[in-house]
Design a protein around this motif. Structure first.
Motif, PDB file in Angstrom:
ATOM      1  N   ILE A 347     -12.167 -62.100 111.463  1.00 44.99           N
ATOM      2  CA  ILE A 347     -10.729 -61.891 111.561  1.00 44.99           C
ATOM      3  C   ILE A 347     -10.329 -60.455 111.234  1.00 44.99           C
ATOM      4  CG2 ILE A 347     -10.304 -62.719 109.206  1.00 44.99           C
ATOM      5  CD1 ILE A 347      -7.790 -64.047 110.499  1.00 44.99           C
ATOM      6  N   ASN A 348     -11.066 -59.834 110.328  1.00 43.46           N
ATOM      7  CA  ASN A 348     -10.729 -58.448 109.988  1.00 43.46           C
ATOM      8  C   ASN A 348     -10.931 -57.529 111.183  1.00 43.46           C
ATOM      9  OD1 ASN A 348     -10.119 -59.184 107.437  1.00 43.46           O
ATOM     10  ND2 ASN A 348     -12.053 -58.506 106.548  1.00 43.46           N
ATOM     11  N   LEU A 349     -12.014 -57.787 111.919  1.00 41.31           N
ATOM     12  CA  LEU A 349     -12.280 -56.954 113.086  1.00 41.31           C
ATOM     13  C   LEU A 349     -11.259 -57.224 114.172  1.00 41.31           C
ATOM     14  CD1 LEU A 349     -16.153 -56.949 113.338  1.00 41.31           C
ATOM     15  CD2 LEU A 349     -14.623 -55.394 112.182  1.00 41.31           C
ATOM     16  N   LYS A 350     -10.899 -58.481 114.303  1.00 41.69           N
ATOM     17  CA  LYS A 350      -9.897 -58.837 115.305  1.00 41.69           C
ATOM     18  C   LYS A 350      -8.602 -58.079 115.028  1.00 41.69           C
ATOM     19  CE  LYS A 350      -9.714 -63.317 117.218  1.00 41.69           C
ATOM     20  NZ  LYS A 350     -10.248 -63.029 118.447  1.00 41.69           N
ATOM     21  N   TYR A 351      -8.249 -58.068 113.756  1.00 44.63           N
ATOM     22  CA  TYR A 351      -7.031 -57.369 113.370  1.00 44.63           C
ATOM     23  C   TYR A 351      -7.120 -55.898 113.741  1.00 44.63           C
ATOM     24  CZ  TYR A 351      -3.560 -55.153 110.403  1.00 44.63           C
ATOM     25  OH  TYR A 351      -2.520 -54.392 109.955  1.00 44.63           O
ATOM     26  N   LEU A 352      -8.245 -55.291 113.405  1.00 43.27           N
ATOM     27  CA  LEU A 352      -8.388 -53.870 113.721  1.00 43.27           C
ATOM     28  C   LEU A 352      -8.413 -53.654 115.228  1.00 43.27           C
ATOM     29  CD1 LEU A 352     -10.789 -52.335 111.116  1.00 43.27           C
ATOM     30  CD2 LEU A 352      -8.336 -52.169 111.293  1.00 43.27           C
ATOM     31  N   GLY A 353      -9.019 -54.606 115.935  1.00 43.54           N
ATOM     32  CA  GLY A 353      -9.029 -54.520 117.392  1.00 43.54           C
ATOM     33  C   GLY A 353      -7.612 -54.486 117.939  1.00 43.54           C
ATOM     34  N   LEU A 354      -6.789 -55.384 117.410  1.00 46.60           N
ATOM     35  CA  LEU A 354      -5.395 -55.415 117.855  1.00 46.60           C
ATOM     36  C   LEU A 354      -4.693 -54.110 117.494  1.00 46.60           C
ATOM     37  CD1 LEU A 354      -4.407 -59.049 116.850  1.00 46.60           C
ATOM     38  CD2 LEU A 354      -4.575 -58.150 119.161  1.00 46.60           C
ATOM     39  N   LYS A 355      -5.011 -53.627 116.303  1.00 48.41           N
ATOM     40  CA  LYS A 355      -4.379 -52.399 115.863  1.00 48.41           C
ATOM     41  C   LYS A 355      -4.792 -51.235 116.780  1.00 48.41           C
ATOM     42  CE  LYS A 355      -3.811 -49.660 111.826  1.00 48.41           C
ATOM     43  NZ  LYS A 355      -4.277 -49.271 110.511  1.00 48.41           N
ATOM     44  N   ALA A 356      -6.087 -51.218 117.103  1.00 50.70           N
ATOM     45  CA  ALA A 356      -6.568 -50.170 117.994  1.00 50.70           C
ATOM     46  C   ALA A 356      -5.900 -50.299 119.363  1.00 50.70           C
ATOM     47  CB  ALA A 356      -8.079 -50.254 118.125  1.00 50.70           C
ATOM     48  N   LEU A 357      -5.821 -51.541 119.831  1.00 53.07           N
ATOM     49  CA  LEU A 357      -5.148 -51.767 121.117  1.00 53.07           C
ATOM     50  C   LEU A 357      -3.716 -51.245 121.070  1.00 53.07           C
ATOM     51  CD1 LEU A 357      -5.846 -55.274 122.675  1.00 53.07           C
ATOM     52  CD2 LEU A 357      -6.237 -53.043 123.674  1.00 53.07           C
ATOM     53  N   CYS A 378      -3.936 -64.825 119.966  1.00 57.00           N
ATOM     54  CA  CYS A 378      -3.566 -64.230 118.679  1.00 57.00           C
ATOM     55  C   CYS A 378      -2.095 -64.462 118.367  1.00 57.00           C
ATOM     56  CB  CYS A 378      -3.853 -62.735 118.670  1.00 57.00           C
ATOM     57  SG  CYS A 378      -5.601 -62.389 118.640  1.00 57.00           S
ATOM     58  N   LEU A 379      -1.302 -64.609 119.403  1.00 57.55           N
ATOM     59  CA  LEU A 379       0.116 -64.877 119.181  1.00 57.55           C
ATOM     60  C   LEU A 379       0.320 -66.178 118.425  1.00 57.55           C
ATOM     61  CD1 LEU A 379       2.327 -64.179 122.291  1.00 57.55           C
ATOM     62  CD2 LEU A 379       2.579 -63.293 120.002  1.00 57.55           C
ATOM     63  N   ASP A 380      -0.619 -67.108 118.617  1.00 56.35           N
ATOM     64  CA  ASP A 380      -0.501 -68.396 117.937  1.00 56.35           C
ATOM     65  C   ASP A 380      -1.419 -68.477 116.737  1.00 56.35           C
ATOM     66  OD1 ASP A 380       1.387 -69.390 119.653  1.00 56.35           O
ATOM     67  OD2 ASP A 380      -0.121 -69.952 121.133  1.00 56.35           O
ATOM     68  N   HIS A 381      -1.922 -67.361 116.306  1.00 56.78           N
ATOM     69  CA  HIS A 381      -2.882 -67.370 115.205  1.00 56.78           C
ATOM     70  C   HIS A 381      -2.210 -67.845 113.918  1.00 56.78           C
ATOM     71  CE1 HIS A 381      -6.143 -66.070 112.659  1.00 56.78           C
ATOM     72  NE2 HIS A 381      -6.859 -65.923 113.747  1.00 56.78           N
ATOM     73  N   PRO A 382      -2.932 -68.672 113.151  1.00 55.35           N
ATOM     74  CA  PRO A 382      -2.314 -69.158 111.916  1.00 55.35           C
ATOM     75  C   PRO A 382      -2.036 -68.054 110.893  1.00 55.35           C
ATOM     76  CG  PRO A 382      -4.617 -69.841 112.070  1.00 55.35           C
ATOM     77  CD  PRO A 382      -4.230 -69.280 113.393  1.00 55.35           C
ATOM     78  N   ASP A 383      -2.757 -66.960 110.986  1.00 56.63           N
ATOM     79  CA  ASP A 383      -2.533 -65.877 110.027  1.00 56.63           C
ATOM     80  C   ASP A 383      -1.397 -64.990 110.527  1.00 56.63           C
ATOM     81  OD1 ASP A 383      -2.609 -63.877 108.189  1.00 56.63           O
ATOM     82  OD2 ASP A 383      -4.788 -63.676 108.218  1.00 56.63           O
ATOM     83  N   LEU A 384      -0.341 -64.938 109.743  1.00 58.50           N
ATOM     84  CA  LEU A 384       0.844 -64.197 110.168  1.00 58.50           C
ATOM     85  C   LEU A 384       0.550 -62.727 110.432  1.00 58.50           C
ATOM     86  CD1 LEU A 384       3.893 -65.485 108.147  1.00 58.50           C
ATOM     87  CD2 LEU A 384       3.125 -66.056 110.436  1.00 58.50           C
ATOM     88  N   ILE A 385      -0.414 -62.175 109.721  1.00 57.87           N
ATOM     89  CA  ILE A 385      -0.715 -60.766 109.897  1.00 57.87           C
ATOM     90  C   ILE A 385      -1.209 -60.495 111.317  1.00 57.87           C
ATOM     91  CG2 ILE A 385      -2.219 -58.916 109.099  1.00 57.87           C
ATOM     92  CD1 ILE A 385      -0.047 -59.708 107.140  1.00 57.87           C
TER      93      ILE A 385
END
Lengths: 1119, 147
Positions: A347-357, A378-385
Motif C-alpha cells: 500500500i505504501n508503494l501504491k500511495y507513492l505511485g499515485l503521488k508520482a502519477l 483506488c477511488l474505493d480504497h478503504p484507506d482514506l489516504i
C-alpha cells in the motif's frame, strides 16, 4: 592532550567489544527514575498519576535548589525532570538548572545537561542566552566529546542574535582533523543558514571546501546546505552540476566504503539528496539536463532490488526525470517505474505511485489512462489516504468533459471526511473546479444527479455558496453568476429540472437575487410562483419556493403576488404549505418584522442552540398534566437535529434551535426537513413526522421494531410499503425484477458487471485525456494486468495445474494431489481480491512486485511459484490431515494452506470452526535429512511481540522434529477486535544439528467469516436486543433475483455462506442474527427496497457491522 | 524533518524530538492529535498520512509507534527507512531492544537519535559510526565512574 584522549577513545571500543552488552544500557531498575516509572505504571487513574508526578516534581525542585546537590545527582534529577515533562507536566523550574548542569558539570553530566536544554527550551527561549558562554567554552575545549556536544546543541537550537559570537569558532572546526567534528560543524552552519542566511553569506566558499571533503560524511552534510542554496537560486550553482553528477556516479557505482551501505544499497540518503539537487538544477535547462541523463539512467538500472530503500531511490529518480528537461528514453523507463508502484500490492508503494502519477500527469496524461482501472479501484480504497491521493490525481486531470464526475467523487469524499484540513482543501478544489469549469459544473451535477442525489450534495453546495471563499469580491461574483444563470434557467424550461435543483434554485434566488441590480424582486417572485403552478412540483419543493418568496416579497407587485399565493395555498391540504403561506402573507405585510426574522446574509451568524428544547418545558408539562402520553423521540431525532444545519431559510431560525457548531458538511438533511421536524416536534408519535417528509426518510424499520420492541401485530407491513415505496402498485419482487432487467442481465458471475461499472466510470473519468478515444480504450482493456489479477485467476490456476502435472508428478498423477494443489492455488487466490498477496514468503511477494507490468511475466511466474510450493508439499499433503489433533480429527477442517517454507521446513495451516472458538492448527514439516532442534513457534497477531487482537492459548510446545516428519501446533483463537481479515503472524526458530539457529516467518490471514456463528433468537429477544445496541451501519446490498422470493433467496445465501441465523421473514423485511466468537452479537435488519436489499446492522461491538457488511457483499457478489 | 515522536500503543509518549520551534501548548496539541489519528489506523493501512500541511510517516515496531513529520516534497520512503535505521541502532545498542529499554533509558535513546539526526537531517547514516560515537561517550562515563 587531545591526542592522548583520542587514542584512548579509539582503543577502548576494541577492548570492550561492541557486540557485548554495554553495561550502561541495562535497565536501571534500582534507580530513582526506575522507581518513578514503575510507580506510574502501577497507578490506575490519571488523577493518581497527577498526584504522584506533582509529588515527584516538588521533591526534584527541593533537591535541585539545595546547594548540597552534587552534579552527579543533578544529572539524575534532570533525567527525571525530562521524564515528567514528557508526560506533559511542566517542570520549568528545572530549566535554569539544566543550563547550570551543562555549564558546570563534568563531561558526562554536561551531556545530560545539554540534552535537557535541547528538550526543554526552544530557540526563542530567553534562558538560552545563558548557554552562549558555555557553548563558547566547550567549542574551544580540547576534549573532542565536549566539542561534539557543543556543536550538537548549536545545530539544534541557538539564539539567532548570538550567532556572530560563535561563528568564527564553528568555522574553524571546518578544518578540524576529525571528520565527526567537521561534519557537525557543517550541519551547524546549515542550521545558521536556515535561521539567519545573512550571517553566513561570507563563508560560501567554505561550503565548497566541505563539498570536496575527503570524508563522504562531511560531503553528505554539505549537500543539505547546497540543496537549500539551490532551491533559492539554482542559476548560481549550475557550474556544480558536473561535480554532483560525478559524485552520484561514484556512489551508484559502489565506490564508497561499505559503511555507507544500507541494506546493501550504497549511501541511499546521499543518492536521494543528490537526485533532489539535480532535479532543481536541470529544471527548465536543457544543457544542464543533458549532463545528468546518463547517471539517471544508471541509477534507475542499479536500483533493482526489491527493498523499500531502492523504491525510495526510484521514486526520487522518477521525480527528477519528470522535473528536468524530458528525454524520451528516460521518460519511458520512469513511466514503467510508476506503473510498478501503482500496481504494487504494497500500500505504501501504491500511495507513492499515485503521488508520482499526480506529479507527472499534467505532462503525460496518457499515463493516467494506462492505469485507469487501478485508479478507479483506488477511488474505493478503504484507506482514506489512498482515496484522497486519487482525488488529487483526478483533480489534476480534470477537463471540461469529466469535471462533473470528478466533482461528484470529491463531494462523495467530503461526505465521509472528518478531517477539517482535508475538508477545507477539498472544498477549495471543488470550488476551483467550479470556477474553472463555469458554474455549469454544479448545474450539470444537479440536472444529471436529479432527485437521486443525496440531500447533502445540494446542501454542501449551498453551504459553499453561503460561506464563500477567500475574497468577498469573488463570492459576490459567484453568487451573482448563480442568480443570473438560475433566472435564465427558470425563464426557459423549469418543468424539466429535478426537484432538488429547483430547491437549490429557490434558495439561491431567495438569498442572493438582491445582488443583481437589474433584477426586480417582483420578477423573481413571478418566476417562482410559476413553479408553484407546475404539476410535478413536489410539496417539499413548494415549501422551498414559498420560503424563498418570503425573503423576497418587497415592493408593491411582489406583495400582490404574495397575496395571490396566500389565497391559493392557505387552503392547501398540506399543513406545511399552509403554514408557509401564512408566514409569507404575514411577513409581506410587515416589512419590519421580516427584516428581523430574515436578515440578509445571515447564513454565517452563529446560532444559539438549545437542543433540549427547554423553552417547551412549560408546554410539555401542561400537556402531560392534561393526560397526554409522554413524548418518545424517534431513534435518530438527536442526530437529525445535529445534522440539519439549516441555511436560515425559515422564520423559525431565530427561535428554534438549529445546531450550527456540531454539524459537518457531510450528512446533512435538507433545510425543509429540519423545519418540518421542528414544526412537529411537539407531536408524540413519529408517524406524522414521517408523513410530512415523503421521500426523504426511508427507514421503515421503525414500523416493525419500535421503541417497545416488535410492532408487527399493530401495524401491517404493507402500510410501510405504501408510504415509502414510490410505486405501490407493483409488488416488491416485480419491482426488483424490473429494476434488474433495466440495469443488469443476471449472469452467473458478478465480476463482469462490476468490471463494466468500473469501465463506465473509467470512460467518464478519463474522457478527453490523450489522443485515444475512450471507446478504443474500452475495447482493449484486457491486457491491463489488474484485470488479469482479479479475474483470470481461474485461468491461471488451471494452466498452472495442467503445466505442472507432467513435470512434477511424473508417472501417476493421483487425484488427491491434484485436488490439494488446486486447493493450494485457491487459498492463495482467495486473498487476492483484497489486493494482498499472502506475504507468507518473501519470495512470493517479491516476485509479484516484479511482474506487475507484464502480463506474460505473471503467467510465467505463477506456475513456477506453484511449482516451488507444490514439490515439497507433495509428500506431506497426503498425510497432513492425519496429523490433526485427536480432538479435532472428527470435525471438518479447512483446506490446508501452505504458509512458508525453506530448504528444511515447510509450514502449513488449517483451521477448524468450533462453536465457541476457532482452532488454528499449524503443521511443521521437516523436509531436511536431519532433525530440527530447539524449535520454537511463536504466534502472534500484531506485528512482532504484541498479542492484541487475538488471545492464543498454546497447549502443545514441541521442541524437536525428526527428519521427514511433522509436528503440529494447535491454537485456540478468538477475536477481540473485529476486522475484515484477521492476520496471524508467526515465527519459527529452530536449529539443525551443528548449524546456527534459523528463523522463518509467516503470516496467515483468517477472514472474519471463520469467526461468525449463528445466533439463535426469538423475534421478541431480537427486538429488545436491537434497541440496546449502539454501533449502527446501513447499506444497500444487491438482491439475488430468482423466480421466487428474492429476499428469502438472498438471506438463504447469506445464511449458508456466513452462518447467519434468519430469525424471521415478514413480507419484504427480514431479520437476521449472528455472533462473533465469543458472545459478540450482531443483528441485521433487511428490507427489499427499489430492487436492492437495504440492510441495517447493529451490534455492541465497534467495527463488527462494517466488517460483516463487507463479507455480506462479498458473499452476494460471489453468488 | 519537523519532529519525531515515539509513543506506545496505549498512547503514552515515549520520546519526542522537535526540530522546529513550537510552543509547549502547540506541541501537546499536535502530539495528542497525532497519537489519536495514528492509533486509529488499521494495521494494513498506508504508513503515510496527510496531516495539516505536513506528511506524517509512521511505523509500528511491536508496541511502539515511531512517527515522523516531514514536508510535502520530502521522500516518504526514505523517512520510513530513517525510522528503521534508528530502530536498528537502538536494537544494536540495547541488544534486541524493547519498549522497556526505551522507557528506562530514554536519555540514551535521545543520545543515539542526536548522533543519527541533527537538526532534522540525517547526520550520519553509517551504523558503525553512530554507535562508535555513542560508545565513546558512554565509555568515558564508565571510566570516570570507576575512577
Amino acid at each position: 592532550m587531545s591526542d592522548v584522549v583520542e587514542k584512548t577513545l579509539t582503543a577502548l571500543p576494541s577492548l570492550l567489544s561492541l557486540d557485548s552488552q554495554p553495561g550502561s544500557a541495562k535497565l536501571s531498575s534500582t534507580s530513582k527514575l526506575g522507581n518513578l516509572i514503575r510507580g506510574i505504571t502501577e497507578l490506575t487513574s490519571k488523577h493518581e498519576e497527577e498526584k504522584l508526578i506533582q509529588r515527584e516534581l516538588t521533591s526534584i525542585k527541593d533537591q535541585v535548589s539545595s546547594p548540597n546537590t552534587s552534579m552527579r545527582q543533578m544529572k539524575e534529577l534532570m533525567v527525571r525532570a525530562i521524564y515528567c515533562e514528557m508526560l506533559g507536566y511542566e517542570a520549568s523550574f528545572s530549566y535554569i538548572h539544566a543550563i547550570k548542569l551543562a555549564q558546570q558539570g563534568s563531561v558526562l553530566d554536561k551531556r545530560v545537561g545539554y540534552l535537557a536544554v535541547s528538550l526543554f527550551l526552544n530557540e526563542s527561549h530567553e534562558l538560552l542566552l545563558l548557554l552562549v558562554n558555555t557553548v563558547l567554552k566547550d567549542l574551544q575545549s580540547t576534549n573532542l566529546i565536549e566539542v561534539c556536544m557543543a556543536l550538537t546543541v548549536v545545530s539544534q537550537m541557538f539564539p539567532k542574535d548570538m550567532i556572530p559570537a560563535i561563528l568564527p569558532l564553528v568555522e574553524d572546526k571546518l578544518n578540524h582533523p576529525k571528520e565527526i567534528i567537521r561534519r557537525k560543524a557543517v550541519l551547524a552552519l546549515y542550521k545558521f543558514y536556515l535561521i539567519a542566511p545573512n550571517q553566513v553569506q561570507h563563508i560560501h566558499n567554505k561550503f565548497r571546501k566541505a563539498l570536496c571533503d575527503k570524508d563522504p560524511g562531511v560531503m553528505t552534510a554539505s549537500l543539505h546546505i547546497y540543496l537549500q542554496l539551490i532551491k533559492e537560486n539554482s542559476e548560481g550553482y549550475k557550474d556544480l552540476t558536473a561535480s554532483f553528477v560525478t559524485i552520484l556516479k561514484q556512489v551508484v557505482g559502489g565506490k564508497l566504503p561499505m559503511d555507507f551501505n544500507y541494506h546493501s544499497v550504497p549511501a541511499p540518503w546521499l543518492q536521494i539528496q543528490l537526485l533532489r539537487i539535480l532535479s532543481l538544477l536541470g529544471k527548465n535547462d536543457q544543457s544542464t539536463s543533458e549532463i545528468m541523463y546518463e547517471v539517471l539512467d544508471e541509477s534507475l538500472r542499479r536500483a533493482e532490488m526489491n527493498h523499500n530503500i531502492t523504491y525510495a531511490i526510484l521514486y526520487e529518480c522518477v521525480k527528477c526525470i519528470y522535473t528536468i528537461q524530458p528525454k524520451s528514453e528516460l521518460l519511458e523507463k520512469a513511466a514503467k517505474c510508476i506503473g510498478n508502484f501503482v500496481l504494487s500490492p504494497k500500500i505504501n508503494l501504491k500511495y507513492l505511485g499515485l503521488k508520482a502519477l499526480t506529479y507527472v500527469v499534467q505532462q503525460d496524461p496518457k499515463l493516467a489512462l494506462q492505469h485507469q482501472m487501478t485508479i478507479i479501484e483506488c477511488l474505493d480504497h478503504p484507506d482514506l489516504i489512498i482515496k484522497r491521493e486519487t482525488l488529487e490525481l483526478l483533480f489534476r486531470i480534470t477537463n471540461g468533459q469529466n469535471v462533473t464526475v470528478i466533482v461528484e467523487k470529491m463531494l462523495d469524499f467530503l461526505r465521509i471526511s472528518k478531517d477539517d484540513y482535508t475538508t477545507i482543501d477539498l472544498v477549495g478544489k471543488v470550488a476551483e473546479l467550479a470556477e474553472k469549469y463555469p458554474f455549469e459544473t454544479m448545474n450539470t451535477v444537479f440536472s444529471l444527479g436529479g432527485d437521486m442525489m443525496q440531500p447533502d450534495i445540494p446542501n454542501s453546495f449551498l453551504k459553499l455558496l453561503s460561506e464563500g471563499f477567500d475574497s468577498d469580491e469573488e463570492d459576490r461574483k459567484l453568487r451573482l453568476f448563480a442568480v443570473d444563470s438560475y433566472v435564465s434557467l427558470l425563464q426557459s424550461e423549469p418543468n424539466k429540472l429535478p426537484q432538488r435543483f429547483l430547491q437549490v434554485i429557490s434558495w439561491v434566488l431567495g438569498e442572493y437575487s438582491h445582488l443583481s441590480a437589474e433584477l426586480e424582486p417582483a420578477t423573481v417572485m413571478t418566476l417562482l410562483s410559476k413553479l408553484l403552478d407546475l404539476k410535478h412540483t413536489s410539496s417539499e419543493t413548494k415549501s422551498w419556493v414559498l420560503m424563498a418568496m418570503t425573503k423576497l416579497c418587497e415592493g408593491g407587485v411582489a406583495i400582490s403576488v404574495a397575496q395571490d399565493i396566500y389565497e391559493t395555498h392557505s387552503s392547501s391540504m398540506d399543513t406545511v404549505l399552509r403554514q408557509r403561506a401564512q408566514e409569507l402573507q404575514h411577513l409581506s405585510q410587515d416589512s419590519e418584522l421580516r427584516g428581523r426574522v430574515l436578515p440578509r446574509d445571515a447564513g454565517l451568524m452563529p446560532l444559539e442552540v438549545d437542543s433540549s428544547l427547554s423553552f417547551l418545558d412549560g408546554f410539555v408539562s401542561e400537556a402531560l398534566a392534561a393526560g397526554a402520553a409522554p413524548y418518545k423521540p424517534p431513534h435518530q431525532r438527536q442526530e437529525e437535529l445535529a445534522q440539519a444545519k439549516a441555511l436560515s431559510l425559515e422564520p423559525y431560525s431565530l427561535s428554534l434551535p438549529i445546531s450550527m457548531s456540531s454539524c459537518s458538511i457531510a450528512d446533512r438533511q435538507s433545510p425543509t426537513l429540519m423545519s418540518m421536524s421542528s414544526g412537529l416536534s411537539g407531536d408524540s408519535t413519529d408517524l406524522s413526522h414521517k408523513g410530512g417528509s415523503t421521500t426523504l426518510k426511508l427507514d421503515g424499520v421503525k414500523r416493525v421494531w419500535g421503541r417497545e420492541g416488535y410492532l408487527a401485530q399493530r401495524e401491517p407491513v404493507e402500510e410501510t410499503a405504501q408510504v415509502e415505496v414510490p410505486s405501490p402498485l407493483r409488488s416488491p419482487s416485480q419491482q426488483a425484477e424490473a429494476d434488474s432487467t433495466q440495469s443488469q442481465t443476471p449472469t452467473p458471475t458478478v465480476t463482469p458487471e462490476l468490471e463494466q461499472d468500473k469501465q463506465q466510470l473509467a470512460s467518464s473519468l478519463f474522457v478527453g485525456l490523450g489522443s485515444q478515444s475512450s471507446v478504443c480504450l474500452m475495447g482493449k482493456s484486457d491486457p491491463t494486468p489488474q484485470r488479469f489479477r482479479r479475474k483470470a485467476q481461474g485461468r491461471a490456476s488451471s494452466s498452472g495445474a495442467s503445466e505442472k502435472t507432467p513435470t512434477s508428478l511424473g508417472s501417476t498423477p493421483s487425484p488427491v494431489d491434484n485436488l490439494l494443489c488446486n486447493s493450494l492455488l485457491d487459498s492463495n487466490l482467495v486473498s487476492e481480491p483484497t489486493n494482498q498477496t499472502p506475504q507468507a514468503s518473501q519470495s512470493l511477494d517479491t516476485t509479484n512486485g516484479n511482474c506487475h507490468e507484464e502480463l506474460t511475466d505473471v503467467k510465467e511466474n505463477n506456475p513456477s511459484l506453484i511449482h516451488n510450493n507444490e514439490e515439497p508439499d507433495k509428500p506431506k499433503d497426503l498425510c497432513l490431515s492425519s496429523h490433526l489433533p485427536t480432538e479435532l480429527s472428527g470435525l471438518s477442517h479447512s483446506e490446508i494452506t501452505p504458509l512458508c517454507s525453506n530448504q528444511s521446513v515447510n509450514l502449513s495451516a488449517c483451521h477448524v470452526q468450533k462453536e465457541d472458538s476457532l482452532q488454528l492448527v499449524i503443521f511443521i514439516f521437516n523436509s531436511s535429512d536431519s532433525a530440527l532442534q530447539q524449535m520454537q513457534l511463536q504466534v502472534d497477531s500484531g506485528e512482532l511481540k504484541v498479542n492484541y487482537c487475538l488471545s492464543l492459548i498454546t497447549d502443545s510446545p514441541v521442541e524437536e522434529v525428526r527428519s521427514h516428519s511433522v509436528a503440529v501446533c494447535h491454537y485456540s483463537v478468538t477475536v477481540k477486535r473485529p476486522s475484515v481479515h484477521v492476520e496471524v503472524l508467526g515465527m519459527l526458530s529452530y536449529q539443525l544439528p551443528g548449524g546456527t539457529p534459523q528463523t522463518i516467518q509467516f503470516s496467515h490471514k483468517l477472514p472474519l467469516t471463520t469467526f461468525i456463528r449463528p445466533l439463535t433468537l426469538s423475534t421478541e429477544e431480537y427486538g429488545s436486543m436491537w434497541l440496546a445496541f449502539s454501533q449502527d451501519t446501513k447499506q444497500n446490498l444487491t438482491l439475488i433475483n430468482d423466480d421466487q422470493d428474492p429476499l428469502t433467496t438472498t438471506l438463504n445465501v447469506l445464511k449458508k455462506k456466513l452462518q447467519l441465523h434468519v430469525v424471521e421473514i415478514i413480507g419484504v423485511e427480514g431479520i437476521v442474527a449472528c455472533q462473533l466468537v465469543q458472545d459478540q452479537p450482531c443483528l441485521m435488519h433487511c428490507r427489499v427496497h427499489a430492487g436492492t436489499l437495504a440492510v441495517w446492522l447493529r451490534s455492541p461491538v465497534p467495527d463488527l457491522p462494517d466488517c460483516l457488511l463487507y463479507h455480506c457483499q462479498r458473499a452476494l457478489q460471489e453468488h | 524533518m519537523q519532529f519525531m515522536l515515539l509513543f506506545s500503543r496505549q498512547g503514552k509518549l515515549r520520546l519526542q524530538k522537535w526540530y522546529v520551534p513550537l510552543s509547549d501548548k502547540e506541541k501537546k496539541k499536535i502530539t495528542r492529535e497525532l497519537v489519536q489519528t495514528v492509533l486509529a489506523r488499521k494495521p494494513k493501512m498506508c504508513s503515510f498520512l496527510e496531516w495539516r500541511d505536513l506528511k506524517i510517516v509512521y511505523k509500528r515496531y511491536a508496541s511502539l509507534y515511531f512517527c515522523c513529520a516531514i514536508e510535502d516534497q520530502d521522500n516518504e520512503l526514505i523517512t520510513l527507512e530513517i525510522i528503521h535505521r534508528y530502530v536498528e541502532l537502538l536494537d544494536k545498542y540495547f541488544g534486541s531492544v524493547c519498549e522497556l529499554d526505551i522507557i528506562f533509558n530514554f536519555e540514551k535513546a535521545y543520545f543515539i537519535l542526536d548522533e543519527f539526526l541533527l537538526g532534522g537531517e540525517a547526520q550520519e547514516t553509517s551504523k558503525k559510526n553512530v554507535l562508535k560515537a555513542i560508545e565513546q561517550a558512554d565509555l568515558l562515563q564508565e571510566v570516570s565512574h570507576v575512577g
